[in-house]
Scaffold this motif. Structure first.
Motif, PDB file in Angstrom:
ATOM      1  N   UNK A  54     -80.832  -9.648 121.466  1.00 10.61           N
ATOM      2  CA  UNK A  54     -79.607  -9.867 120.680  1.00 10.61           C
ATOM      3  C   UNK A  54     -79.290  -8.607 119.885  1.00 10.61           C
ATOM      4  N   UNK A  55     -78.123  -8.043 120.130  1.00  9.92           N
ATOM      5  CA  UNK A  55     -77.690  -6.847 119.412  1.00  9.92           C
ATOM      6  C   UNK A  55     -76.454  -7.189 118.583  1.00  9.92           C
ATOM      7  N   UNK A  56     -76.526  -6.893 117.285  1.00  6.26           N
ATOM      8  CA  UNK A  56     -75.433  -7.222 116.372  1.00  6.26           C
ATOM      9  C   UNK A  56     -74.881  -5.934 115.770  1.00  6.26           C
ATOM     10  N   UNK A  57     -73.566  -5.770 115.824  1.00  6.30           N
ATOM     11  CA  UNK A  57     -72.939  -4.586 115.224  1.00  6.30           C
ATOM     12  C   UNK A  57     -72.316  -4.983 113.894  1.00  6.30           C
ATOM     13  N   UNK A  58     -72.839  -4.420 112.812  1.00  4.78           N
ATOM     14  CA  UNK A  58     -72.236  -4.623 111.496  1.00  4.78           C
ATOM     15  C   UNK A  58     -71.135  -3.580 111.307  1.00  4.78           C
ATOM     16  N   UNK A  59     -69.880  -4.025 111.428  1.00  2.32           N
ATOM     17  CA  UNK A  59     -68.747  -3.099 111.350  1.00  2.32           C
ATOM     18  C   UNK A  59     -68.016  -3.209 110.010  1.00  2.32           C
ATOM     19  N   UNK A  60     -68.679  -3.825 109.020  1.00  2.00           N
ATOM     20  CA  UNK A  60     -67.961  -4.084 107.765  1.00  2.00           C
ATOM     21  C   UNK A  60     -67.637  -2.795 107.005  1.00  2.00           C
ATOM     22  N   UNK A  61     -68.330  -1.705 107.324  1.00  3.31           N
ATOM     23  CA  UNK A  61     -68.001  -0.430 106.680  1.00  3.31           C
ATOM     24  C   UNK A  61     -67.273   0.534 107.612  1.00  3.31           C
ATOM     25  N   UNK A  64     -69.590  -8.139 113.848  1.00  5.05           N
ATOM     26  CA  UNK A  64     -69.085  -8.825 112.653  1.00  5.05           C
ATOM     27  C   UNK A  64     -68.525  -7.837 111.641  1.00  5.05           C
ATOM     28  N   UNK A  65     -67.694  -8.386 110.730  1.00  6.24           N
ATOM     29  CA  UNK A  65     -67.138  -7.583 109.636  1.00  6.24           C
ATOM     30  C   UNK A  65     -66.002  -6.668 110.063  1.00  6.24           C
ATOM     31  N   UNK A  66     -65.112  -7.144 110.940  1.00  2.00           N
ATOM     32  CA  UNK A  66     -64.012  -6.296 111.408  1.00  2.00           C
ATOM     33  C   UNK A  66     -62.967  -6.032 110.316  1.00  2.00           C
ATOM     34  N   UNK A  67     -62.616  -4.787 110.134  1.00  2.00           N
ATOM     35  CA  UNK A  67     -61.511  -4.424 109.235  1.00  2.00           C
ATOM     36  C   UNK A  67     -60.204  -4.822 109.904  1.00  2.00           C
ATOM     37  N   UNK A  68     -59.092  -4.869 109.114  1.00  2.00           N
ATOM     38  CA  UNK A  68     -57.798  -5.190 109.734  1.00  2.00           C
ATOM     39  C   UNK A  68     -57.508  -4.276 110.921  1.00  2.00           C
TER      40      UNK A  68
END
Ligand SMILES: Nc1ncnc2c1ncn2[C@@H]1O[C@H](COP(=O)(O)OP(=O)(O)O)[C@@H](O)[C@H]1O
Ligand SMILES: Nc1ncnc2c1ncn2[C@@H]1O[C@H](COP(=O)(O)OP(=O)(O)O)[C@@H](O)[C@H]1O
Lengths: 110, 152, 152, 110
Positions: free
Chosen positions: A43-50, A79-83
């Motif tokens: 399972x690979x998770x990309x934290x894109x909140x920044x 997860x954490x997609x910017x507009x």
């Protein structure tokens, strides 16, 4: 752009910050493919909140990660997609193709 | 300089400079009066067009010149709030084959081939021409956007 | 264009464009490798220098040309990490009296007279010269800042 | 830059967003001086939490507000300074001259 990895149980979380564009999307691609193909992480998770901005080459790297994980029978989650990041996936008609969550809790529970 | 010129920019074909142009475009579109989503989409169009120049016109070379010109233009026939932001991008790469300048269908999930889509979906006018040994891409976005027009 | 040229910019003396240049400088300084506080202070210096050109060189006129050039420069004698960001700002206003180009003392609380202070406190080199009918302000900031040098 | 005013009891709070620079500092100055001199508001609070950048002309406008309020015997308070705004007041040696608070609660209680 900066990317670093955290391991939680059988999941690898990539924390990315800064913009993803032609200057650094090859680096993202490399990190993803190594994790999925070589390390065979289930399972690979990309934290894109920044991440404020993703260009088409960044989207292409994410698509490569997704395809590799499908081939490997593993999971690939954002997860954490910017507009702006959300828009770019929508424009590419990929928003419903990726598994996308709002935050880390949901992404880990999924 | 003409009154309607907003900004002229020259840079090398170095991907590290893409974020610099985005930084300028984010503010220029805001000052121009676009909504937040329109600011993002015009910035995206310019970024993707520059990316294409770096990759396709210059084949990844880092030291080739790119020119950019931003102007205020009037819509004809002049309508209320009928002005727009025109962006000209110029490079000295080999002549582009217009037949190759097309986005692919989006129904297949594969990497690549998205840039032109983003550009066309963002802008009201997208025009390509070869002039004086240069490729010129002309992008226009009007303040109150009319229907999409991206067959050029 | 020389390899070391990072960005060339032309704009009108319109204060609405200041934020556009800041948008570009914020990113350029970051790409260049400055720390976050240094990015802010170089951006501030450029912004204040442009403000001075708009107010003092051009007396508030909105349509006069300003040129800006950003280059990578090498420190002499060349030291480790000894390169810096050089920014040249050019305007076509009347010759500036160098005697007037000085910041005031800060011990009094009053509005105005802060811009030159900010510029000198931010940059390693601040040099003014008149050349070919233009005023040129040269600003340099090195990646590992040496002691302040702002008597020029 | 956008500026709007709220009235809470005898205090006027200005909510400012965007950058304060030569393009708009005259507008800030005008709003402040009207509030202090004409409306004679006993306490004026500037909410700067959505202001990323303040240039020297913006600092000058704030100094004018401060001086006018001293002349009028009223109070002038800032809160929510960004790193850049804090730096610019520090560089001007004005950080200790202004009444500065972290948030609205403290600014109102002060
Ligand atoms: N500036 C350009 N110069 C030459 N060819 C270009 C240029 N921009 C786009 N193209 C052509 O158009 C095609 C589609 O571009 P695009 O949609 O951006 O996707 P991609 O760049 O990922 O292939 C490119 O593969 C290329 O053949
Ligand atoms: N570009 C310029 N052209 C002419 N005079 C200038 C310029 N920049 C600064 N000056 C002179 O230097 C003085 C100090 O500038 P500064 O510290 O920025 O404060 P202020 O602009 O508020 O007066 C100005 O009042 C002006 O006389």
């Amino acid at each position: 752009m900066q990317i670093s990895a955290r391991r939680v149980d059988k999941t690898t979380i990539f924390d990315v910050s800064g913009d993803i564009d032609l200057a650094n999307s090859p680096e993202i691609r490399k990190a993803l493919l190594r994790e999925v193909k070589e390390n065979r992480t289930p399972k690979v998770v990309m934290n894109l909140s920044k991440v404020r901005y993703i260009d088409s080459s960044g989207v292409a790297s994410l698509v490569e990660g997704l395809k590799a994980s499908r081939d490997a029978g593993s999971r690939f989650i954002l997860y954490g997609l910017s507009p702006s990041a959300r828009e770019v996936l929508q424009l590419s008609r990929l928003l419903k193709i990726f598994e996308v969550y709002d935050n880390e809790e949901q992404a880990m529970a999924a | 300089m003409s009154q309607d010129l907003l900004l002229k920019l020259e840079l090398h074909s170095n991907p590290n400079l893409l974020c610099v142009v985005r930084g300028a475009m984010e503010r220029l579109t805001e000052v121009f009066g676009f909504s937040a989503p329109d600011c993002r989409s015009v910035t995206r169009a310019v970024d993707e067009a520059l990316t294409n120049i770096m990759r396709h016109s210059y084949g990844g070379r880092l030291d080739r010149p790119i020119g950019m010109l931003c102007r205020r233009v009037q819509k004809r026939p002049a309508a209320a709030r009928g002005h727009g932001l025109e962006i000209l991008l110029r490079d000295r790469g080999p002549a582009v084959d217009p037949a190759k300048l097309r986005g692919r269908l989006l129904d297949e999930i594969k990497p690549g081939g998205l840039g032109l889509h983003f550009i066309c979906q963002s802008m009201d006018t997208v025009e390509f021409k070869r002039m004086r040994g240069m490729n010129q891409l002309r992008l226009v976005k009007y303040l109150q956007p009319p229907k999409q027009n991206c067959n050029s």
